[in-house]
Design a protein around this motif. Structure first.
Motif, PDB file in Angstrom:
ATOM      1  N   VAL A  86       0.854  -1.190   0.000  1.00  0.00           N
ATOM      2  CA  VAL A  86       0.000   0.000   0.000  1.00  0.00           C
ATOM      3  C   VAL A  86       0.888   1.238   0.000  1.00  0.00           C
ATOM      4  O   VAL A  86       1.773   1.369   0.830  1.00  0.00           O
ATOM      5  N   LEU A  87       0.645   2.146  -0.955  1.00  0.00           N
ATOM      6  CA  LEU A  87       1.418   3.381  -1.032  1.00  0.00           C
ATOM      7  C   LEU A  87       0.461   4.546  -0.962  1.00  0.00           C
ATOM      8  O   LEU A  87      -0.512   4.589  -1.711  1.00  0.00           O
ATOM      9  N   GLN A  88       0.718   5.470  -0.055  1.00  0.00           N
ATOM     10  CA  GLN A  88      -0.067   6.691  -0.110  1.00  0.00           C
ATOM     11  C   GLN A  88       0.841   7.898  -0.062  1.00  0.00           C
ATOM     12  O   GLN A  88       1.543   8.130   0.913  1.00  0.00           O
ATOM     13  N   GLY A  92      -6.427  11.624  -0.431  1.00  0.00           N
ATOM     14  CA  GLY A  92      -7.645  11.020  -0.976  1.00  0.00           C
ATOM     15  C   GLY A  92      -7.436   9.826  -1.890  1.00  0.00           C
ATOM     16  O   GLY A  92      -8.401   9.168  -2.259  1.00  0.00           O
ATOM     17  N   ARG A  93      -6.187   9.575  -2.306  1.00  0.00           N
ATOM     18  CA  ARG A  93      -5.911   8.486  -3.240  1.00  0.00           C
ATOM     19  C   ARG A  93      -4.891   7.533  -2.631  1.00  0.00           C
ATOM     20  O   ARG A  93      -3.861   7.982  -2.120  1.00  0.00           O
ATOM     21  N   VAL A  94      -5.192   6.260  -2.710  1.00  0.00           N
ATOM     22  CA  VAL A  94      -4.233   5.287  -2.215  1.00  0.00           C
ATOM     23  C   VAL A  94      -3.931   4.294  -3.325  1.00  0.00           C
ATOM     24  O   VAL A  94      -4.802   3.963  -4.132  1.00  0.00           O
ATOM     25  N   LEU A  95      -2.685   3.876  -3.394  1.00  0.00           N
ATOM     26  CA  LEU A  95      -2.255   2.996  -4.480  1.00  0.00           C
ATOM     27  C   LEU A  95      -1.968   1.598  -3.919  1.00  0.00           C
ATOM     28  O   LEU A  95      -1.238   1.456  -2.950  1.00  0.00           O
ATOM     29  N   LEU A  96      -2.599   0.603  -4.518  1.00  0.00           N
ATOM     30  CA  LEU A  96      -2.370  -0.788  -4.119  1.00  0.00           C
ATOM     31  C   LEU A  96      -1.459  -1.453  -5.140  1.00  0.00           C
ATOM     32  O   LEU A  96      -1.753  -1.454  -6.330  1.00  0.00           O
ATOM     33  N   LEU A 139     -10.051   8.473   2.197  1.00  0.00           N
ATOM     34  CA  LEU A 139      -9.712   7.842   0.913  1.00  0.00           C
ATOM     35  C   LEU A 139     -10.960   7.690   0.049  1.00  0.00           C
ATOM     36  O   LEU A 139     -11.907   7.009   0.416  1.00  0.00           O
ATOM     37  N   ARG A 140     -10.949   8.330  -1.103  1.00  0.00           N
ATOM     38  CA  ARG A 140     -12.099   8.249  -2.008  1.00  0.00           C
ATOM     39  C   ARG A 140     -11.767   7.481  -3.283  1.00  0.00           C
ATOM     40  O   ARG A 140     -12.643   7.117  -4.040  1.00  0.00           O
ATOM     41  N   GLU A 141     -10.488   7.278  -3.525  1.00  0.00           N
ATOM     42  CA  GLU A 141     -10.084   6.606  -4.757  1.00  0.00           C
ATOM     43  C   GLU A 141      -9.017   5.556  -4.460  1.00  0.00           C
ATOM     44  O   GLU A 141      -8.053   5.829  -3.737  1.00  0.00           O
ATOM     45  N   VAL A 142      -9.213   4.370  -5.021  1.00  0.00           N
ATOM     46  CA  VAL A 142      -8.201   3.320  -4.901  1.00  0.00           C
ATOM     47  C   VAL A 142      -7.610   3.088  -6.285  1.00  0.00           C
ATOM     48  O   VAL A 142      -8.336   2.899  -7.269  1.00  0.00           O
ATOM     49  N   ILE A 143      -6.286   3.155  -6.355  1.00  0.00           N
ATOM     50  CA  ILE A 143      -5.581   2.950  -7.611  1.00  0.00           C
ATOM     51  C   ILE A 143      -4.958   1.562  -7.586  1.00  0.00           C
ATOM     52  O   ILE A 143      -4.183   1.244  -6.690  1.00  0.00           O
ATOM     53  N   LEU A 144      -5.338   0.726  -8.540  1.00  0.00           N
ATOM     54  CA  LEU A 144      -4.704  -0.584  -8.656  1.00  0.00           C
ATOM     55  C   LEU A 144      -3.490  -0.427  -9.552  1.00  0.00           C
ATOM     56  O   LEU A 144      -3.595   0.009 -10.702  1.00  0.00           O
ATOM     57  N   SER A 145      -2.318  -0.769  -8.987  1.00  0.00           N
ATOM     58  CA  SER A 145      -1.089  -0.584  -9.731  1.00  0.00           C
ATOM     59  C   SER A 145      -0.185  -1.774  -9.458  1.00  0.00           C
ATOM     60  O   SER A 145      -0.643  -2.847  -9.080  1.00  0.00           O
ATOM     61  N   LEU A 173     -12.408   3.743  -8.640  1.00  0.00           N
ATOM     62  CA  LEU A 173     -11.391   2.717  -8.820  1.00  0.00           C
ATOM     63  C   LEU A 173     -10.606   3.087 -10.073  1.00  0.00           C
ATOM     64  O   LEU A 173     -11.187   3.276 -11.144  1.00  0.00           O
ATOM     65  N   ARG A 174      -9.307   3.217  -9.919  1.00  0.00           N
ATOM     66  CA  ARG A 174      -8.484   3.545 -11.084  1.00  0.00           C
ATOM     67  C   ARG A 174      -7.510   2.394 -11.322  1.00  0.00           C
ATOM     68  O   ARG A 174      -6.888   1.913 -10.388  1.00  0.00           O
ATOM     69  N   VAL A 175      -7.397   1.973 -12.578  1.00  0.00           N
ATOM     70  CA  VAL A 175      -6.489   0.873 -12.911  1.00  0.00           C
ATOM     71  C   VAL A 175      -5.351   1.431 -13.768  1.00  0.00           C
ATOM     72  O   VAL A 175      -5.596   1.985 -14.838  1.00  0.00           O
ATOM     73  N   HIS A 176      -4.138   1.304 -13.265  1.00  0.00           N
ATOM     74  CA  HIS A 176      -2.951   1.728 -14.018  1.00  0.00           C
ATOM     75  C   HIS A 176      -2.326   0.496 -14.654  1.00  0.00           C
ATOM     76  O   HIS A 176      -1.848  -0.382 -13.941  1.00  0.00           O
TER      77      HIS A 176
END
Ligand SMILES: *Cc1c(COP(=O)(O)O)cnc(C)c1O
Ligand code: SF4
Length: 318
Positions: A86-88, A92-96, A139-145, A173-176
């Motif tokens: 988990v990276l923040q 508001g956005r956290v990256l998994l 956190l309102r957005e989760v980024i899958l990375s 949900l954001r997918v990179h």
């Protein structure tokens, strides 16, 4: 991915390049070997040693040269971890980091030295990551990375998305991913369903650096994503010898918007050890983007950005 090209000699044979190409890069391969999926290799020009797609995947002796200012963890990811995988860094956005694997090894990647084996989550530690997300109502957005999150099979991915959707304060949900570009068949019906049927607003950020990466199969994959209602954005990296000209950037941006992908970011290269030969001076990047603003509609020009350790967001350069 199993069929990907992993031997420089084979890449040279497929592209009808002289064998001496194969000899210069053995050292560079040791930590980060060649890995290039065949649908991507098929878009390279045979006989062209300066091909912009080949440049992105071919290990070179230059990678083993130490250059001052180029470090193993240039963007401070090892400090920004708030739990396993988990990276923040931003509000508001956290990256998994869903997976440590990628469908391609990009030679300029800022994560080429990242200790995925110890830092990437396994299915068990997704629980921990999900608990962190549930415990933080900002956190309102989760980024899958990753790595690339689409290296994970659809069943597991859809289970993860369902679990994220159960956290009431998460809305997007954001997918990179680079997979729809590397192996367009990865855009399966099940993937389209799990992105479009969730209560979360899904977005996808793809990574395309040159117009030659966009063939008919990629166009079809992107069209399917768009038809499923998923907004598409692109990030590119400014790379010497690949896309450091107004012409290369303008044709990439035009082709992207024709395929309904909005150019989002053009990244200044992260100064990672082994990638110094890809660096373009930031002043040249500004010039290119300023010229793009004259040539293209506003929505077709990406923001030119740099990632600064500890900054509250990407630093906009132009
Ligand atoms: C780049 C980045 C993001 C996303 O930033 P946006 O400006 O929202 O695209 C989020 N988290 C981390 C750790 C990042 O590096
Ligand atoms: S796909 Fe992305 S994370 Fe993977 S090697 Fe390329 S740039 Fe790095």
């Amino acid at each position: 991915m199993r069929a990907a090209v992993r031997e420089i000699a084979e890449l040279c044979r497929l592209l009808r390049l002289p064998d001496h190409f194969a000899q210069q890069a053995c050292e560079a391969q040791r930590d980060f070997p060649l890995f290039a999926p065949r649908p991507y290799v098929a878009r390279m020009q045979p006989g062209e040693s300066n091909d912009p797609l080949l440049q992105q995947v071919l290990p070179r002796a230059a990678e083993t040269v130490d250059v001052a200012g180029f470090e193993k963890d240039p963007v401070g990811d090892l400090q920004a971890g708030v739990g396993p995988g988990v990276l923040q860094k931003y509000e508001g956005r956290v990256l998994l980091m869903v997976s440590g694997a990628c469908a391609v090894h990009c030679r300029y990647c800022f994560r080429r030295h990242y200790p995925y084996q110890t830092a990437a989550p396994t299915m068990a530690s997704w629980e921990l990551a999900l608990r962190r997300i549930a415990d933080d109502p900002s956190l309102r957005e989760v980024i899958l990375s990753g790595g690339d999150p689409l290296t994970v099979p659809d069943d597991r991915l859809s289970a993860l998305i369902e679990q994220i959707a159960r956290v009431p304060h998460v809305r997007r949900l954001r997918v990179h991913t680079r997979l729809p570009v590397m192996i367009p068949q990865r855009v399966t019906d099940q993937l389209l369903r799990c992105l479009s049927e969730t209560r979360l607003t899904s977005l996808m950020v793809v990574h395309i650096n040159h117009a030659n990466e966009l063939d008919a199969a990629v166009a079809e994959a992107l069209a399917n994503l768009h038809a499923a209602g998923i907004p598409l954005l692109n990030q590119a990296v400014l790379l010497a010898g690949v896309n450091d000209s107004v012409e290369a950037q303008a044709s990439l941006c035009e082709r992207l918007v024709d395929l309904r992908v909005i150019p989002y970011y053009l990244h200044q290269l992260d100064r990672v050890a082994g990638a110094a030969h890809f660096e373009v001076p930031a002043a040249r990047g500004r010039q290119i983007v300023t010229e793009l603003r004259r040539l293209l509609p506003g929505y077709a020009v990406p923001r030119f950005v740099r990632e600064e350790c500890g900054a509250p967001g990407k630093e906009v350069l132009a």
